[in-house]
Scaffold this motif. Structure first.
Motif, mmCIF file in Angstrom:
data_model
loop_
_atom_site.group_PDB
_atom_site.id
_atom_site.type_symbol
_atom_site.label_atom_id
_atom_site.label_comp_id
_atom_site.label_asym_id
_atom_site.label_seq_id
_atom_site.Cartn_x
_atom_site.Cartn_y
_atom_site.Cartn_z
ATOM 1 N N LYS A 217 0.822 -1.212 0.000
ATOM 2 C CA LYS A 217 0.000 0.000 0.000
ATOM 3 C C LYS A 217 0.854 1.260 0.000
ATOM 4 C CE LYS A 217 -4.256 1.849 1.831
ATOM 5 N NZ LYS A 217 -5.508 1.491 2.502
ATOM 6 N N LYS A 218 1.948 1.265 0.766
ATOM 7 C CA LYS A 218 2.822 2.444 0.806
ATOM 8 C C LYS A 218 3.407 2.733 -0.570
ATOM 9 C CE LYS A 218 4.200 2.259 5.677
ATOM 10 N NZ LYS A 218 5.345 2.138 6.610
ATOM 11 N N LYS A 219 3.832 1.680 -1.251
ATOM 12 C CA LYS A 219 4.378 1.854 -2.601
ATOM 13 C C LYS A 219 3.321 2.409 -3.548
ATOM 14 C CE LYS A 219 4.842 -1.540 -5.500
ATOM 15 N NZ LYS A 219 5.260 -2.792 -6.169
ATOM 16 N N ASN A 220 2.099 1.889 -3.437
ATOM 17 C CA ASN A 220 1.010 2.358 -4.301
ATOM 18 C C ASN A 220 0.640 3.806 -4.009
ATOM 19 O OD1 ASN A 220 0.635 -0.049 -5.777
ATOM 20 N ND2 ASN A 220 -0.540 -0.947 -4.093
ATOM 21 N N VAL A 221 0.735 4.194 -2.740
ATOM 22 C CA VAL A 221 0.451 5.593 -2.384
ATOM 23 C C VAL A 221 1.464 6.522 -3.039
ATOM 24 C CG1 VAL A 221 0.420 7.265 -0.491
ATOM 25 C CG2 VAL A 221 -0.732 5.067 -0.228
ATOM 26 N N LYS A 222 2.737 6.128 -3.027
ATOM 27 C CA LYS A 222 3.781 6.927 -3.667
ATOM 28 C C LYS A 222 3.543 7.044 -5.167
ATOM 29 C CE LYS A 222 7.446 5.855 -0.320
ATOM 30 N NZ LYS A 222 8.748 5.165 -0.133
ATOM 31 N N ILE A 223 3.208 5.908 -5.796
ATOM 32 C CA ILE A 223 2.915 5.917 -7.246
ATOM 33 C C ILE A 223 1.752 6.852 -7.535
ATOM 34 C CG2 ILE A 223 2.105 4.527 -9.193
ATOM 35 C CD1 ILE A 223 3.573 2.138 -7.937
ATOM 36 N N LEU A 224 0.714 6.764 -6.709
ATOM 37 C CA LEU A 224 -0.480 7.593 -6.915
ATOM 38 C C LEU A 224 -0.150 9.076 -6.792
ATOM 39 C CD1 LEU A 224 -3.528 7.481 -7.463
ATOM 40 C CD2 LEU A 224 -3.882 7.485 -4.981
ATOM 41 N N LYS A 225 0.712 9.431 -5.835
ATOM 42 C CA LYS A 225 1.098 10.839 -5.662
ATOM 43 C C LYS A 225 1.828 11.364 -6.896
ATOM 44 C CE LYS A 225 1.426 10.969 -0.607
ATOM 45 N NZ LYS A 225 2.348 11.075 0.564
ATOM 46 N N LEU A 231 -0.771 14.573 -13.463
ATOM 47 C CA LEU A 231 -2.104 14.949 -13.965
ATOM 48 C C LEU A 231 -2.384 16.427 -13.710
ATOM 49 C CD1 LEU A 231 -4.395 11.918 -13.000
ATOM 50 C CD2 LEU A 231 -3.810 12.715 -15.299
ATOM 51 N N ILE A 232 -2.041 16.902 -12.529
ATOM 52 C CA ILE A 232 -2.278 18.315 -12.196
ATOM 53 C C ILE A 232 -1.461 19.220 -13.115
ATOM 54 C CG2 ILE A 232 -1.923 20.074 -10.426
ATOM 55 C CD1 ILE A 232 -2.605 17.859 -8.354
ATOM 56 N N LEU A 233 -0.200 18.855 -13.334
ATOM 57 C CA LEU A 233 0.637 19.633 -14.257
ATOM 58 C C LEU A 233 0.065 19.597 -15.673
ATOM 59 C CD1 LEU A 233 4.230 18.612 -13.066
ATOM 60 C CD2 LEU A 233 3.167 20.885 -12.868
ATOM 61 N N GLY A 234 -0.384 18.419 -16.095
ATOM 62 C CA GLY A 234 -0.957 18.278 -17.434
ATOM 63 C C GLY A 234 -2.217 19.090 -17.611
ATOM 64 N N ILE A 235 -3.090 19.053 -16.596
ATOM 65 C CA ILE A 235 -4.330 19.830 -16.656
ATOM 66 C C ILE A 235 -4.023 21.321 -16.687
ATOM 67 C CG2 ILE A 235 -6.414 20.451 -15.374
ATOM 68 C CD1 ILE A 235 -6.428 17.514 -14.340
ATOM 69 N N GLY A 236 -3.057 21.723 -15.868
ATOM 70 C CA GLY A 236 -2.670 23.135 -15.845
ATOM 71 C C GLY A 236 -2.138 23.596 -17.191
ATOM 72 N N PHE A 237 -1.290 22.762 -17.800
ATOM 73 C CA PHE A 237 -0.736 23.107 -19.107
ATOM 74 C C PHE A 237 -1.829 23.173 -20.162
ATOM 75 C CE2 PHE A 237 1.169 21.824 -23.209
ATOM 76 C CZ PHE A 237 2.118 22.841 -23.346
ATOM 77 N N ARG A 238 -2.783 22.226 -20.074
ATOM 78 C CA ARG A 238 -3.894 22.195 -21.043
ATOM 79 C C ARG A 238 -4.753 23.455 -20.921
ATOM 80 N NH1 ARG A 238 -4.944 20.435 -25.913
ATOM 81 N NH2 ARG A 238 -7.123 19.938 -26.251
ATOM 82 N N ILE A 239 -5.022 23.863 -19.677
ATOM 83 C CA ILE A 239 -5.800 25.084 -19.463
ATOM 84 C C ILE A 239 -5.058 26.291 -20.025
ATOM 85 C CG2 ILE A 239 -6.694 26.646 -17.693
ATOM 86 C CD1 ILE A 239 -7.236 24.137 -15.971
ATOM 87 N N TYR A 240 -3.738 26.310 -19.793
ATOM 88 C CA TYR A 240 -2.919 27.404 -20.321
ATOM 89 C C TYR A 240 -2.969 27.436 -21.845
ATOM 90 C CZ TYR A 240 1.311 29.792 -21.919
ATOM 91 O OH TYR A 240 2.184 30.614 -22.585
ATOM 92 N N GLU A 241 -2.836 26.272 -22.477
ATOM 93 C CA GLU A 241 -2.871 26.185 -23.943
ATOM 94 C C GLU A 241 -4.218 26.654 -24.480
ATOM 95 O OE1 GLU A 241 -0.609 24.882 -26.536
ATOM 96 O OE2 GLU A 241 0.678 25.663 -24.955
#
Length: 519
Positions: A217-225, A231-241
């Motif tokens: 579970k700890k490993k999966n939490v790190k992967i998820l983060k 995803l947040i960076l991608g969404i931000g870039f998409r909004i900017y574009e």
């Protein structure tokens, strides 16, 4: 393999744009389906009768062919990402609602009673007992929905939503297998990656006591983060574009999803950008009435059309008339009923034609469509989808020539000539300016009863452009009488088999014609 890898690398900028569009479409659709579907699945637990009604309604959306649903939604929501997300949301609902319902209903009653006995409220029982236990089943529905939506979203390209489907359809229409794979492989990888990370999310949400290996579970939490940060960076870039070019005056040029229309759409876009200060957005749409509905609703501003299609398919005219009469009728009725205008023809006609391999036609002595009539009941005909349901297509030609074929195959126009050349069919319905006709030395049968109306190519635009965007009208009028049939056929062939992008081919053509300077 090496040639494909090289081709794929060259196409990476296009793949990146299409992939971002694909993620945006599917991400929004599935997210909305989760937000709405999970609460519905929880709510219908209360009533067996209500659950049957809701699941039946959600199931109905699954039975409607996706392409049909896209077509039905255009008059209501127009084209682009909004109708695409809405349709895909409807398709995503059933697995999510069903699995939520089954997952929560399957929670052991004694466990629920124990929680109530401990003094938990109904909301606490739901959030601390039912949902954690049912999370694996619920996530199973979300994973199924996500993977299915990623695949279905390729069709959204037909209504101008973009995505990886645009590369696939372009590849099919130009018989370019590398381009088909360039769209198909990222689609498959996206589905695999999405399924994997949803599996990671499932393990993170599942209580540790229910996991076979709680230490993971700890490993999966790190992967998820890490994934959430990306995803947040991608969404931000998409909004900017999306916001970067907002406010810049833009002309939207539409075209249908086959080779010649692509060429004409690019040609119109380059002329506008070279001769005006407007930015141009090019949108690829499906055939049939999709593009006509798009310009009427204002989703696109201009597009290339064939007078015969406008006359017969859009205006419903059945009377035979010469090219000038057809043009005048369209111009008059477009203005009166649709507030649209058509400009003078570009200089060539692209009519429908029956094509055969010369040796097959010679064997039976076939030179005209009337000659074909005697042998048609033992032959297979193939043509583009839109031809099959139009009065200026199969329906009308069957009446005029009283002709019946052994069987009729409807397929993408890009596959029709290849099917003829490979002897899968005996007769192909083709466009007369298709570059593959000359390449394969196919015989075009004479339309001896003069069934087909004139199919001159004209620019269609909104009428107000004449008063509000005179420079755009003037730019597009530079294409009047700019091409002949031979030139169009050559451009079609170059676009299919040339080593350059369509944009470069068209740019060189316009420069050589003196229409554009280098752009």
């Amino acid at each position: 393999m090496n040639s494909f890898i090289k081709y794929f690398i060259e196409k990476l900028p296009e793949v990146h744009v299409a992939l971002m569009q694909h993620i945006e479409i599917t991400g929004l659709a599935v997210a909305i389906a989760i937000i709405i579907g999970v609460p519905i699945g929880i709510f219908i637990i209360r009533s067996e009768r209500l659950s049957k009604v809701v699941l039946t309604i959600a199931g109905i959306f699954q039975t409607i062919p996706s392409l049909a649903l896209f077509g039905l939604i255009i008059p209501i929501m127009g084209i682009g990402i909004k109708p695409a997300v809405f349709v895909l949301f409807l398709y995503s609902l059933l697995p999510i609602i069903t699995n939520t319902y089954i997952g929560i209903k399957g929670v052991d009653k004694s466990t629920i009673q124990a929680a109530i006995g401990m003094g938990m409220t109904n909301f606490q029982v739901l959030t601390k007992v039912k949902l954690p236990i049912a999370v694996a089943v619920i996530m199973g529905g979300i994973r199924i929905s996500t993977v299915a939506t990623i695949g279905t979203a390729t069709i959204a390209a037909l209504i101008g939503a973009g995505g990886l489907g645009e590369l696939i359809f372009r590849g099919i229409s130009t018989s370019n297998n590398n381009l088909v794979l360039t769209g198909a492989i990222p689609t498959a990888i996206l589905a695999f990656v999405a399924n994997y990370f949803l599996g990671v999310l499932e393990k993170v949400l599942t209580p540790s006591g229910m996991l076979t290996n709680p230490k993971e579970k700890k490993k999966n939490v790190k992967i998820l983060k890490i994934v959430m940060a990306i995803l947040i960076l991608g969404i931000g870039f998409r909004i900017y574009e999306n916001n970067k070019n907002r406010g810049i005056p833009t002309i939207v040029v539409g075209h249908k999803n086959y080779n010649e229309q692509r060429i004409l759409g690019v040609m119109m876009s380059q002329v506008i950008e070279a001769k005006t200060n407007y930015k141009v957005k090019t949108v690829e749409l499906g055939t049939g009435t999709v593009i006509f509905e798009a310009i009427k609703s204002g989703d696109i501003d201009v597009y290339p059309e064939y007078t015969g299609v406008a006359y017969a398919a859009y205006l419903g005219k059945k009377e035979k008339a010469d090219a000038k009469t057809v043009f005048d009728i369209i111009k008059s009725e477009y203005l009166a009923d649709h507030n649209l205008d058509i400009r003078e023809p570009m200089g060539f006609e692209n009519t429908y034609a029956f094509a055969m391999k010369p040796e097959v036609a010679q064997k039976y002595g076939i030179k005209t469509i009337s000659d074909l009539k005697r042998y048609a009941n033992n032959m297979v005909l193939s043509g583009p989808h839109e031809f099959m349901e139009r009065e200026d297509g199969l329906l009308g030609i069957q009446k005029t020539y009283n002709i019946r074929f052994k069987s009729i195959l409807s397929m993408d126009q890009g596959l029709v000539i290849n099917s003829l050349v490979s002897d899968k069919i005996e007769v192909a319905l083709v466009y007369s300016t298709d570059g593959l006709i000359a390449k394969h030395k196919l015989l075009l049968l004479e339309d001896d009863l003069k069934f087909f109306p004139p199919y001159e190519v004209v620019v269609t635009m909104r009428k107000e452009f004449e008063n509000t965007k005179g420079d755009v009208v003037e730019a597009l009028d530079s294409l009047v009488e700019a091409l002949n049939e031979d030139e169009m056929q050559e451009l079609n062939l170059l676009a299919i088999e040339g080593n350059e992008p369509i944009e470069n081919i068209i740019n060189k053509f316009l420069i050589n014609k003196g229409i554009n300077w280098k752009i």
